[in-house]
Design a protein around this motif. Structure first.
Motif, PDB file in Angstrom:
ATOM      1  N   GLN A  83      -1.451  -3.966  37.897  1.00 23.85           N
ATOM      2  CA  GLN A  83      -1.425  -5.390  37.554  1.00 23.85           C
ATOM      3  C   GLN A  83      -2.084  -6.292  38.594  1.00 23.85           C
ATOM      4  O   GLN A  83      -2.259  -7.481  38.350  1.00 23.85           O
ATOM      5  N   SER A  84      -2.424  -5.741  39.758  1.00 22.44           N
ATOM      6  CA  SER A  84      -2.950  -6.614  40.815  1.00 22.44           C
ATOM      7  C   SER A  84      -4.372  -7.076  40.489  1.00 22.44           C
ATOM      8  O   SER A  84      -5.107  -6.417  39.764  1.00 22.44           O
ATOM      9  N   THR A  85      -4.736  -8.215  41.061  1.00 19.43           N
ATOM     10  CA  THR A  85      -6.091  -8.745  40.896  1.00 19.43           C
ATOM     11  C   THR A  85      -7.011  -8.015  41.860  1.00 19.43           C
ATOM     12  O   THR A  85      -6.695  -7.875  43.043  1.00 19.43           O
ATOM     13  N   CYS A 109       4.824 -15.016  40.853  1.00 19.87           N
ATOM     14  CA  CYS A 109       4.479 -13.688  40.320  1.00 19.87           C
ATOM     15  C   CYS A 109       3.458 -13.048  41.254  1.00 19.87           C
ATOM     16  O   CYS A 109       2.343 -12.710  40.853  1.00 19.87           O
ATOM     17  N   GLY A 110       3.848 -12.893  42.488  1.00 20.63           N
ATOM     18  CA  GLY A 110       2.916 -12.438  43.528  1.00 20.63           C
ATOM     19  C   GLY A 110       2.576 -10.964  43.458  1.00 20.63           C
ATOM     20  O   GLY A 110       1.578 -10.536  44.036  1.00 20.63           O
ATOM     21  N   GLY A 113       0.676  -8.460  46.008  1.00 18.36           N
ATOM     22  CA  GLY A 113      -0.007  -9.408  46.883  1.00 18.36           C
ATOM     23  C   GLY A 113      -1.516  -9.500  46.761  1.00 18.36           C
ATOM     24  O   GLY A 113      -2.165 -10.081  47.637  1.00 18.36           O
ATOM     25  N   GLY A 114      -2.088  -8.965  45.692  1.00 11.94           N
ATOM     26  CA  GLY A 114      -3.549  -9.013  45.538  1.00 11.94           C
ATOM     27  C   GLY A 114      -4.110 -10.417  45.720  1.00 11.94           C
ATOM     28  O   GLY A 114      -5.063 -10.625  46.481  1.00 11.94           O
ATOM     29  N   ASP A 115      -3.507 -11.370  45.049  1.00 14.54           N
ATOM     30  CA  ASP A 115      -3.992 -12.749  45.173  1.00 14.54           C
ATOM     31  C   ASP A 115      -3.553 -13.384  46.478  1.00 14.54           C
ATOM     32  O   ASP A 115      -4.332 -14.098  47.124  1.00 14.54           O
ATOM     33  N   ASP A 130       8.235 -12.776  43.869  1.00 16.29           N
ATOM     34  CA  ASP A 130       8.346 -11.743  42.842  1.00 16.29           C
ATOM     35  C   ASP A 130       9.814 -11.347  42.738  1.00 16.29           C
ATOM     36  O   ASP A 130      10.487 -11.185  43.748  1.00 16.29           O
ATOM     37  N   ARG A 131      10.277 -11.171  41.502  1.00 15.47           N
ATOM     38  CA  ARG A 131      11.711 -10.876  41.341  1.00 15.47           C
ATOM     39  C   ARG A 131      12.020  -9.400  41.505  1.00 15.47           C
ATOM     40  O   ARG A 131      13.167  -9.014  41.602  1.00 15.47           O
ATOM     41  N   THR A 157      12.757 -13.445  44.247  1.00 12.86           N
ATOM     42  CA  THR A 157      13.615 -14.223  43.367  1.00 12.86           C
ATOM     43  C   THR A 157      12.887 -14.468  42.053  1.00 12.86           C
ATOM     44  O   THR A 157      11.701 -14.128  41.927  1.00 12.86           O
ATOM     45  N   ASP A 158      13.595 -15.049  41.088  1.00 11.50           N
ATOM     46  CA  ASP A 158      12.940 -15.396  39.831  1.00 11.50           C
ATOM     47  C   ASP A 158      12.101 -16.658  40.061  1.00 11.50           C
ATOM     48  O   ASP A 158      12.542 -17.590  40.747  1.00 11.50           O
ATOM     49  N   VAL A 159      10.939 -16.707  39.477  1.00  9.39           N
ATOM     50  CA  VAL A 159      10.052 -17.865  39.701  1.00  9.39           C
ATOM     51  C   VAL A 159      10.695 -19.177  39.247  1.00  9.39           C
ATOM     52  O   VAL A 159      10.377 -20.239  39.788  1.00  9.39           O
ATOM     53  N   ASP A 173       0.456 -15.669  37.831  1.00  9.48           N
ATOM     54  CA  ASP A 173      -0.169 -14.492  37.220  1.00  9.48           C
ATOM     55  C   ASP A 173       0.953 -13.726  36.518  1.00  9.48           C
ATOM     56  O   ASP A 173       1.511 -12.775  37.069  1.00  9.48           O
ATOM     57  N   PRO A 174       1.319 -14.148  35.303  1.00  8.26           N
ATOM     58  CA  PRO A 174       2.491 -13.560  34.642  1.00  8.26           C
ATOM     59  C   PRO A 174       2.303 -12.069  34.364  1.00  8.26           C
ATOM     60  O   PRO A 174       1.163 -11.602  34.240  1.00  8.26           O
ATOM     61  N   SER A 190       5.788 -12.614  31.015  1.00 13.00           N
ATOM     62  CA  SER A 190       6.930 -12.938  31.877  1.00 13.00           C
ATOM     63  C   SER A 190       6.414 -13.572  33.173  1.00 13.00           C
ATOM     64  O   SER A 190       5.747 -12.902  33.932  1.00 13.00           O
TER      65      SER A 190
END
Ligand SMILES: C[S@@+](CC[C@H](N)C(=O)[O-])C[C@H]1O[C@@H](n2cnc3c(N)ncnc32)[C@H](O)[C@@H]1O
Length: 393
Positions: A83-85, A109-110, A113-115, A130-131, A157-159, A173-174, A190
């Motif tokens: 899922q990473s960018t 939604c880190g 950590g790509g972004d 990120d949760r 935690t939850d965003v 970035d959901p 999500s």
């Protein structure tokens, strides 16, 4: 993901022993896995060896996205790599944030950590949220491994719990994968796209990463929409807030080459000329084929097909040009005869608006000979047509 045992195994990788194992496994190949594992298990705890092998495998997969150097220093979860960018795309976005004067970003939604890494490397302070506990641990380890811990704060935690008001910008970035694969409905992301849009509207600047297939009608009027491709593959679409409402762009990496929409009507349909241009996927998804046709001085081969044709070779980063040697109605027999005549053994099959399966076609044609060619299976003014050609160097 995120179970206590996973977290313990992950922490063990960060110890000196874990690090030594990761170094030893850097260049291992899967075919050596059994032998390597049993050798290492004689000297190290079995759980740690298992975790290190899994991590080494993830790092190898991540090389395509992050490059040799970073991938072998970073930490991943299976979902996190997926899922990473990829680095060039994340760097392009980070540079855009920096140009807007953004100094701090809430990266909601880190992931691993790509972004966040690209933003920090552009000198931007990042809160990466990120949760998922294991994903957040990987992001923390990545910030440290790449010397960016001063700029990246990771919060698990939850965003929806995060106050973004102290930040210059929000990036979301959901997660677009559910239990059964990719999720296409933006409300099933999500967090859902509507939540992300609300978060974006509250911030001075924002960017939301979304699936490239998103219908244009879904784009809020105050957003700017950018489609991004890397090496010819469409990677993502991004909705920008606080920039240029209603603007549509296509960015091609490397470059970057950015084409901005001018709201042009559909290009005219015209007979096939000496050249055929295949627009980049980002151009097509962004609905900017007309802008490229105008630049090339060309028209469409069919009103529903995104192939541009022209009489002149005009270099453009936004489309690949082919010189067309033959145009014939669709017929396997005729194509076979033509390829034999031209001694074509290497055939690239491209299609738009045709139901023919390229692989099946190649199997049936069994091309033989020293020459290479590209065949386009398409419609020309409504009729199933084959165009034979070769890329313009
Ligand atoms: C597409 S990934 C982010 C990838 C990241 N931009 C990168 O380049 O590495 C989405 C992440 O969002 C997280 N996530 C999904 N819903 C969340 C929520 N409500 N709160 C916090 N994190 C969430 C998932 O755990 C997943 O790691």
């Amino acid at each position: 993901m995120g179970r206590v045992t996973d977290l313990a195994a992950f922490s063990a990788l960060l110890t000196d022993e874990g690090q030594a194992l990761l170094t030893a496994l850097r260049d291992y190949t899967p075919s050596q896995e059994l032998a390597v594992a049993s050798r290492l298990r004689r000297e190290h705890p079995a759980d740690l060896v298992t975790a290190a092998i899994a991590q080494a495998r993830l790092r190898q997969r991540a090389v395509a996205k992050f490059g040799e150097q970073d991938a072998h220093r970073m930490y991943f979860t299976p979902g996190g790599v997926e899922q990473s960018t990829r680095r060039p795309v994340a760097e392009h976005r980070a540079a855009a944030f920096a140009r807007l004067g953004v100094r701090s970003v809430a990266d909601l939604c880190g992931g691993i950590g790509g972004d966040a890494i690209a933003l920090a490397r552009a000198g931007i302070r990042v809160l990466a949220v990120d949760r998922d506990p294991l994903t957040a641990e990987a992001a923390r380890a990545n910030a440290a491994a790449l010397g960016l811990a001063d700029l990246i704060e990771v919060r698990c935690t939850d965003v929806t719990e995060v106050d973004t008001s102290p930040y210059d910008a929000v990036f979301v970035d959901p997660a677009r994968r559910g239990g059964r694969g990719r999720v296409f409905d933006p409300e099933a992301y999500s967090p859902p796209l509507s939540w992300a849009i609300d978060a974006a509207r509250k911030a001075p600047h924002a960017a939301l990463k979304i699936a490239p297939g998103i219908p244009h009608e879904t784009i809020p009027p105050e957003a700017e929409a950018e489609w991004v491709s890397d090496g010819g593959d469409v990677k993502e679409a991004v909705l920008w807030f606080g920039t240029r409402p209603g603007t549509i762009t296509a960015t091609l990496l490397p470059g970057p080459h950015t084409l901005t929409g001018r709201g042009l009507p559909n290009p005219p349909v015209r007979p096939v000329g000496r050249f055929l241009y295949e627009p980049d996927g980002a151009v097509i998804r962004a609905h900017l084929v007309a802008e490229v046709a105008e630049e090339i001085g060309g028209g469409l081969v069919d009103e529903t097909i995104a192939y541009i044709t022209a009489d002149e070779p005009r270099p453009t980063p936004y489309a690949t040009a082919y010189e067309i040697t033959d145009e014939l109605p669709f017929s396997l027999k005729k194509l076979k005869a033509l390829l034999r005549e031209r001694e074509v053994g290497t055939l690239t099959v491209k299609k738009r608006g045709s139901a023919v399966e390229p692989e099946e076609l190649r199997r049936k044609l069994k091309p033989k000979g020293p020459n290479a060619a590209t065949v386009f299976l398409t419609r020309v003014a409504g009729a199933p047509t084959m165009l034979l050609g070769r890329p313009v160097r």
